[in-house]
Design an enzyme around this catalytic site. Structure first.
Site, PDB file in Angstrom:
ATOM      1  CE  LYS A   1      -2.484  -1.155   3.698  1.00  0.00           C
ATOM      2  NZ  LYS A   1      -1.734  -2.756   3.615  1.00  0.00           N
TER       3      LYS A   1
ATOM      4  NE  ARG B   1      -4.359  -1.395  10.590  1.00  0.00           N
ATOM      5  CZ  ARG B   1      -4.049  -0.656  10.286  1.00  0.00           C
ATOM      6  NH1 ARG B   1      -3.551  -0.422   9.308  1.00  0.00           N
ATOM      7  NH2 ARG B   1      -2.267  -1.769  10.096  1.00  0.00           N
TER       8      ARG B   1
ATOM      9  NE  ARG C   1       7.548  -2.989   6.164  1.00  0.00           N
ATOM     10  CZ  ARG C   1       5.717  -3.269   5.490  1.00  0.00           C
ATOM     11  NH1 ARG C   1       5.452  -3.125   5.084  1.00  0.00           N
ATOM     12  NH2 ARG C   1       5.083  -3.067   6.523  1.00  0.00           N
TER      13      ARG C   1
ATOM     14  NE  ARG D   1       5.948  -0.244  10.857  1.00  0.00           N
ATOM     15  CZ  ARG D   1       5.096  -0.295  10.187  1.00  0.00           C
ATOM     16  NH1 ARG D   1       5.067  -0.055   9.461  1.00  0.00           N
ATOM     17  NH2 ARG D   1       3.875  -1.659  10.771  1.00  0.00           N
TER      18      ARG D   1
ATOM     19  NE  ARG E   1       1.817  -5.325  11.496  1.00  0.00           N
ATOM     20  CZ  ARG E   1       2.360  -5.055  10.849  1.00  0.00           C
ATOM     21  NH1 ARG E   1       3.714  -5.557  10.885  1.00  0.00           N
ATOM     22  NH2 ARG E   1       2.778  -4.000   9.465  1.00  0.00           N
TER      23      ARG E   1
HETATM   24  P1  ADP Z   1       0.508  -2.346   8.204  1.00  0.00           P
HETATM   25  O1  ADP Z   1       2.123  -2.631   7.614  1.00  0.00           O
HETATM   26  O2  ADP Z   1       0.274  -3.215   9.080  1.00  0.00           O
HETATM   27  O3  ADP Z   1      -0.607  -1.788   7.450  1.00  0.00           O
HETATM   28  P2  ADP Z   1       0.376   0.007   9.136  1.00  0.00           P
HETATM   29  O4  ADP Z   1       2.046   1.079   9.440  1.00  0.00           O
HETATM   30  O5  ADP Z   1      -0.247   0.732   8.739  1.00  0.00           O
HETATM   31  O6  ADP Z   1       0.978  -1.019   9.325  1.00  0.00           O
HETATM   32  O7  ADP Z   1      -0.480   0.072  11.267  1.00  0.00           O
HETATM   33  C1  ADP Z   1       0.548   0.244  12.112  1.00  0.00           C
HETATM   34  C2  ADP Z   1       0.082  -0.101  13.386  1.00  0.00           C
HETATM   35  O8  ADP Z   1      -1.007   1.429  13.763  1.00  0.00           O
HETATM   36  C3  ADP Z   1      -1.411  -1.248  13.349  1.00  0.00           C
HETATM   37  O9  ADP Z   1      -0.738  -2.757  13.430  1.00  0.00           O
HETATM   38  C4  ADP Z   1      -2.238  -0.860  14.514  1.00  0.00           C
HETATM   39  O10 ADP Z   1      -1.802  -1.002  15.082  1.00  0.00           O
HETATM   40  C5  ADP Z   1      -1.893   0.740  14.080  1.00  0.00           C
HETATM   41  N1  ADP Z   1      -2.945   1.872  13.131  1.00  0.00           N
HETATM   42  C6  ADP Z   1      -2.911   1.892  12.108  1.00  0.00           C
HETATM   43  N2  ADP Z   1      -3.460   2.346  11.001  1.00  0.00           N
HETATM   44  C7  ADP Z   1      -4.762   2.197  11.815  1.00  0.00           C
HETATM   45  C8  ADP Z   1      -6.210   2.398  11.976  1.00  0.00           C
HETATM   46  N3  ADP Z   1      -7.009   2.452  11.156  1.00  0.00           N
HETATM   47  N4  ADP Z   1      -6.973   2.104  13.427  1.00  0.00           N
HETATM   48  C9  ADP Z   1      -6.611   1.255  14.260  1.00  0.00           C
HETATM   49  N5  ADP Z   1      -4.771   1.243  14.656  1.00  0.00           N
HETATM   50  C10 ADP Z   1      -4.258   1.477  13.553  1.00  0.00           C
END
Ligand code: ADP
Ligand code: ZN
Length: 215
Positions: free
Chosen positions: A13, A88, A127, A162, A173
């Site tokens: 994404k 989400r 990653r 991370r 996740r």
């Molecule tokens: P990923 O690689 O899992 O897509 P992100 O960078 O989008 O990771 O998100 C990392 C973390 O931030 C998620 O695991 C969650 O804890 C939190 N997070 C991000 N966006 C949201 C959202 N829209 N609602 C709830 N939690 C979120």
């Protein structure tokens, strides 16, 4: 363009959004990046979000909606935006729908990056990310390592794993994604807004998304 990017963690994404940005100046809004910046800066939001993030759990909907209500009304969003990692959950999607109605904005599409679980699992465990919040370039220890080990090619900052990219947090996740986020695919399909892309090579995936957006 005004689009939502859907797909599991590791689907690409962020990379797709970064490449699309160059085509029409739409801003890339990643809730994960905003949250990590808040954690780093030690804000109230960051303090509340960190415990969820480190476990790979979702941050509560209300915190996310308060944050996004502000973000989506900032001036740079006028040109268009690509939402990465948001909505989400179904409640977030409902709340986003109401918010956009209120500020009189219509989405073009929700794009599902349909990438198999074993592919994203392999990508996530290998990653690495540039630690500089203004850079955040993504590397991969197997397929795209930095030229100097542990050091960002672009800015020289440390390249790190991370804290939510331990194997345990990654598996969690993916499970959270399947339970709470995957239902959004049907949600947007029912609204007639869903498009899907599934190429495994990132440059081909970007092209596929661009083609789907034209039709
Ligand atoms: P990923 O690689 O899992 O897509 P992100 O960078 O989008 O990771 O998100 C990392 C973390 O931030 C998620 O695991 C969650 O804890 C939190 N997070 C991000 N966006 C949201 C959202 N829209 N609602 C709830 N939690 C979120
Ligand atoms: Zn960097």
């Amino acid at each position: 363009m005004r689009i939502i990017l859907l797909g599991p963690p590791g689907a690409g994404k962020g990379t797709v959004a970064n490449q699309l940005k160059a085509t029409d100046g739409s801003v890339h809004i990643s809730t994960g990046d905003i949250l990590r910046n808040n954690v780093k800066a030690g804000t109230d939001l960051g303090k509340k979000a960190k415990e969820y993030m480190d476990k790979g759990e979702l941050v509560p909907d209300q915190l996310i909606m308060d944050m996004m209500e502000v973000r989506l009304q900032e001036a740079d969003c006028a040109k268009g935006f690509m939402l990465d990692g948001f909505p989400r959950t179904i409640p977030q999607a409902d709340a986003l729908g109401k918010l956009l109605e209120k500020i009189n904005i219509k989405l073009d599409a929700a794009i599902n990056l349909d990438i198999p679980r074993e592919v994203v699992l392999d990508r996530l465990t290998t990653r690495r990310t540039c630690n500089n919040s203004a850079c955040q370039t993504i590397y991969n220890v197997k397929t795209n390592p930095p030229k100097v080990e542990g050091k960002c090619d672009k800015c020289g900052s440390p390249v790190i794993q991370r804290s939510d990219e331990t194997e345990e947090a990654i598996l969690n996740r993916l499970e959270v994604y399947n339970k709470q986020t995957a239902p959004l695919i049907e949600y947007y399909a029912n609204k007639g807004m869903l498009k899907s892309a599934s190429k495994l090579k990132l440059d081909e995936l970007v092209q596929e998304v661009l083609n789907k957006l034209k039709n």
